[in-house]
Structure formats: C-alpha cells, structure tokens
Motif scaffolding. Structure first.
Motif, PDB file in Angstrom:
ATOM      1  N   PRO A   1     -40.285  24.729  21.616  1.00 12.14           N
ATOM      2  CA  PRO A   1     -39.059  25.850  20.557  1.00 12.14           C
ATOM      3  C   PRO A   1     -40.148  25.616  19.054  1.00 12.14           C
ATOM      4  N   HIS A   2     -40.901  24.356  19.094  1.00 10.10           N
ATOM      5  CA  HIS A   2     -41.723  24.668  17.206  1.00 10.10           C
ATOM      6  C   HIS A   2     -42.731  25.386  17.533  1.00 10.10           C
ATOM      7  N   ASP A   3     -43.033  25.776  18.410  1.00  8.42           N
ATOM      8  CA  ASP A   3     -44.037  27.354  18.892  1.00  8.42           C
ATOM      9  C   ASP A   3     -43.094  28.375  18.478  1.00  8.42           C
ATOM     10  N   TRP A   4     -42.257  28.667  18.938  1.00 12.26           N
ATOM     11  CA  TRP A   4     -41.316  29.815  19.110  1.00 12.26           C
ATOM     12  C   TRP A   4     -41.439  30.809  17.865  1.00 12.26           C
ATOM     13  N   ASN A   5     -40.663  30.036  16.607  1.00 11.29           N
ATOM     14  CA  ASN A   5     -41.072  31.026  15.516  1.00 11.29           C
ATOM     15  C   ASN A   5     -42.078  31.526  15.377  1.00 11.29           C
ATOM     16  N   ALA A   6     -43.266  31.461  15.428  1.00 11.44           N
ATOM     17  CA  ALA A   6     -44.432  31.917  15.320  1.00 11.44           C
ATOM     18  C   ALA A   6     -44.734  33.841  16.270  1.00 11.44           C
ATOM     19  N   LEU A   7     -44.146  33.016  17.787  1.00  8.14           N
ATOM     20  CA  LEU A   7     -44.351  34.094  18.464  1.00  8.14           C
ATOM     21  C   LEU A   7     -43.409  35.357  18.456  1.00  8.14           C
ATOM     22  N   ILE A   8     -41.990  35.127  17.778  1.00  9.29           N
ATOM     23  CA  ILE A   8     -40.876  35.883  17.975  1.00  9.29           C
ATOM     24  C   ILE A   8     -40.957  36.769  16.676  1.00  9.29           C
ATOM     25  N   ALA A   9     -41.492  36.092  15.672  1.00 13.38           N
ATOM     26  CA  ALA A   9     -42.148  36.526  14.145  1.00 13.38           C
ATOM     27  C   ALA A   9     -42.840  37.628  14.456  1.00 13.38           C
ATOM     28  N   ASP A  10     -44.185  37.308  15.105  1.00 15.89           N
ATOM     29  CA  ASP A  10     -45.637  38.673  15.443  1.00 15.89           C
ATOM     30  C   ASP A  10     -44.541  40.332  15.538  1.00 15.89           C
ATOM     31  N   PRO A  11     -44.959  41.053  15.311  1.00 14.14           N
ATOM     32  CA  PRO A  11     -44.197  42.510  15.162  1.00 14.14           C
ATOM     33  C   PRO A  11     -45.053  42.493  16.519  1.00 14.14           C
ATOM     34  N   GLU A  12     -45.819  42.474  16.909  1.00 16.19           N
ATOM     35  CA  GLU A  12     -46.971  42.721  18.274  1.00 16.19           C
ATOM     36  C   GLU A  12     -46.209  42.328  19.508  1.00 16.19           C
ATOM     37  N   THR A  13     -44.963  41.859  18.585  1.00 11.55           N
ATOM     38  CA  THR A  13     -44.277  40.536  20.200  1.00 11.55           C
ATOM     39  C   THR A  13     -42.931  41.605  20.371  1.00 11.55           C
ATOM     40  N   ILE A  14     -42.053  41.954  21.363  1.00 11.06           N
ATOM     41  CA  ILE A  14     -40.987  41.937  22.142  1.00 11.06           C
ATOM     42  C   ILE A  14     -40.671  41.339  22.336  1.00 11.06           C
ATOM     43  N   VAL A  15     -38.870  40.740  22.004  1.00  9.34           N
ATOM     44  CA  VAL A  15     -38.587  40.478  21.989  1.00  9.34           C
ATOM     45  C   VAL A  15     -36.936  40.117  23.049  1.00  9.34           C
ATOM     46  N   ILE A  16     -37.276  39.581  24.243  1.00  7.83           N
ATOM     47  CA  ILE A  16     -35.773  40.313  24.938  1.00  7.83           C
ATOM     48  C   ILE A  16     -34.825  38.658  24.818  1.00  7.83           C
TER      49      ILE A  16
END
Length: 324
Positions: free
Chosen positions: A121-136
């Motif tokens: 959970p504490h690393d999730w924000n950085a991943l989904i805020a990355d514009p190169e990541t698709i969040v589903i």
C-alpha cells in the motif's frame, strides 16, 4: 492472532488462500462446526483451489476460526484483513462448495503458478501516479460507483466473469504497439487480482502489478491526507461500504438490486426504501415492488420489537462475496 486495531464490538475478517483442497465436503463440514461453536456468522467459500470469505464475531471467536483455517494443509499463510463493525453485519453462517473461490471462468488460470508483482500500500501511490502505468479497477460497475483510485479505468463489468472478454476486446487500445506499458490492477481484498494478474500473464503481458491486500489494506494503512483513493469501498456485508481507516461509510444498500446508494441516489423520486432505487425501479413489476414493500414493513416491525428479520430477498448484483 494478528493484531486487530479497532474499538468496535464486532470483529470482521476478510480472508482467502489459494491452496489445493483434496476433500471440499470434509473441509466445509469442519468449517461449519468450528464457526457454529464460536458463534461466527458470514460466508466462506471452499473450492478445489482454496478458500475465500468474510466472517464476523467476537475477537476470540474469529481467532479460533482463523487458527483452524491456518492449520489446514498449505493454508498457514492465509491472507486475513481485519476490521470492525458496530453490529453483526451478517444474518447467518454459510459455508459453500464452489468450482472457484472467485469466479473468472477461464480454464487453466492458477495464481499459485504465475501471478503479478505485489505492491505494498505504501508503494502503490508512486506506481499509479506514473503516467506510463495503466491502472485498472477489476471490480464490478456497482462497486466502482462507490469509489475508486485516481486514474483508474473502469471496465464497467457486471460480473468478474466479464473481465477476460473485456480485456481481450480492449487490449490493443490499452496496450498499443511496441513495448507494453506497466499494468497495475486492484480489487477489494486482493483475491480477484490474484486471478486477473495471472490471466494477464497467461495472455502474454509481462509487467503486471497488483495492490497487496487490496483496497481494504490500503485504506487501513495509508493516511487519508496521502491517499489517492476517492470515495468509499463497497464491501459484501451489511456495512455496505467503508472509508479511510476502515471506518463505516455513508452508503446504504438498495434491498431490491443490492446496489450501493449514496445521498444523491436516495434523493431520487424513484427511490423507495426497502423497495427499489432509480437504477432498478424499471426492472421490477408492481407485484414485485408490492412484495418488497410488505417485506420491508415486516423488517421494520421486527426491528421495533428488537428482533432480527431474515427473509427472502433478490440475489445480489454479481456473484462475488467474501474477500474479493
């Protein structure tokens, strides 16, 4: 027992584990016995691929059931997320045998063999805020309506069974050509993402990630002022939804179609408590609404007498239950 941080009188445990179950009927019967002995209510699903469910009761009773489950072969690492409730959120205890503990309907998908990369959970924000990541968001439409993460794509599925067909139809648009982007997926408690990430891996998608512990663990651990979650998280019990810190939410449930309703939904002229909401008013005949109206009257009478009223109701939207 795992640490349980809540001041509520009822402990709620959402749990799952993918493991080989040799005799589902035997495990079902023994689970029913230990739950009855500890006055536990809720739903547990048993399948050849493992166990899934949400149960509630006293802290001590929940501890006994969790200890029993973790003592079964290959279930010592059963994932459990705890929260609290002001009152018992279930009417009865059900232990059922299913073909799958979360129904996707695709043969050969085994999260024990291949699954996406877990993200805390504490690393999730950085991943989904990355514009190169698709969040589903892998949940169903009525769940997404209550709340979701920023930037998340809503597949608008009515059932988790619809997810594979949706992805196959949208794959080219989502992933494009050349190097595929990272795909981050999430669900309520983590179990649907075990299967959805395994499915994407089987479809040849390499960089697949999912939120460890699901939305519930994120809301428990990430402070609200740092959160990228918007709204509330729908849960499959009488609490209806929870917010940050797993505090009780503001949504109620339409007793006809089982959709979560916010304040705006309840303000609709087509909403009638215990009978229908704007979304399902046209799906019910006048005879069905009259029947629901009478049942709601009986529920209110039972509540006035301090009694529980458990009767027939329309099936829940979708088929998921438990720690999905």
């Amino acid at each position: 027992m795992d640490r349980v941080d809540h001041a509520m009188p009822v402990t709620v445990a959402a749990l799952y584990r993918f493991a080989h179950v040799a005799d589902c009927a035997d495990l079902r019967d023994r689970l029913a016995q230990v739950c009855a002995a500890n006055a536990i209510k809720g739903t547990l699903l048993v399948a050849p691929e493992g166990i899934n469910g949400t149960i509630a009761g006293t802290t001590e009773g929940i501890a006994a059931v969790v200890a029993f489950i973790r003592a079964q072969p290959d279930m010592a690492e059963t994932d459990v997320k705890y929260s609290g409730a002001a009152a018992m959120p279930f009417h009865r205890m059900k232990v059922r045998i299913k073909r799958e503990i979360v129904t996707m309907g695709v043969e050969g998908i085994d999260p024990r063999a291949s699954v996406g990369t877990y993200v805390s959970p504490h690393d999730w924000n950085a991943l989904i805020a990355d514009p190169e990541t698709i969040v589903i968001d892998t949940r169903n439409d009525y769940e997404v309506a209550a709340g979701t993460f920023e930037r998340a794509i809503d597949p608008k599925t009515a059932s988790f069974r619809d997810f594979p067909a949706w992805f196959r139809a949208e794959r080219e648009r989502l992933l494009g050509e050349g190097k595929a982007p990272k795909v981050a997926m999430f669900c309520t408690g983590g179990i649907r993402c075990e299967k959805s990430t395994a499915f994407l891996k089987a479809e040849g998608v390499e960089e697949v990630f999912h939120l460890k512990g699901g939305i519930l663990k994120y809301l428990e651990e990430v402070p609200e002022d740092e959160s990228l979650w918007r709204g509330e998280c729908f849960v499959f019990d009488e609490r209806v939804a929870v917010g940050h810190g797993l505090a009780p939410g503001t949504h109620t449930l339409c007793r006809s179609c089982r959709r979560p309703l916010n304040a705006e939904d309840r303000a609709s002229p087509l909403y009638e408590e215990g009978v229908s909401c704007a979304a399902c008013h046209g799906e019910r005949s006048e005879a069905q609404r009259a029947s629901a109206r009478e049942r709601h009257r009986q529920v209110l009478l039972a509540e006035a007498r301090g009694m529980a009223h458990v009767g027939a109701r329309f099936p829940a939207k979708g088929e998921e239950s438990g720690a999905a």
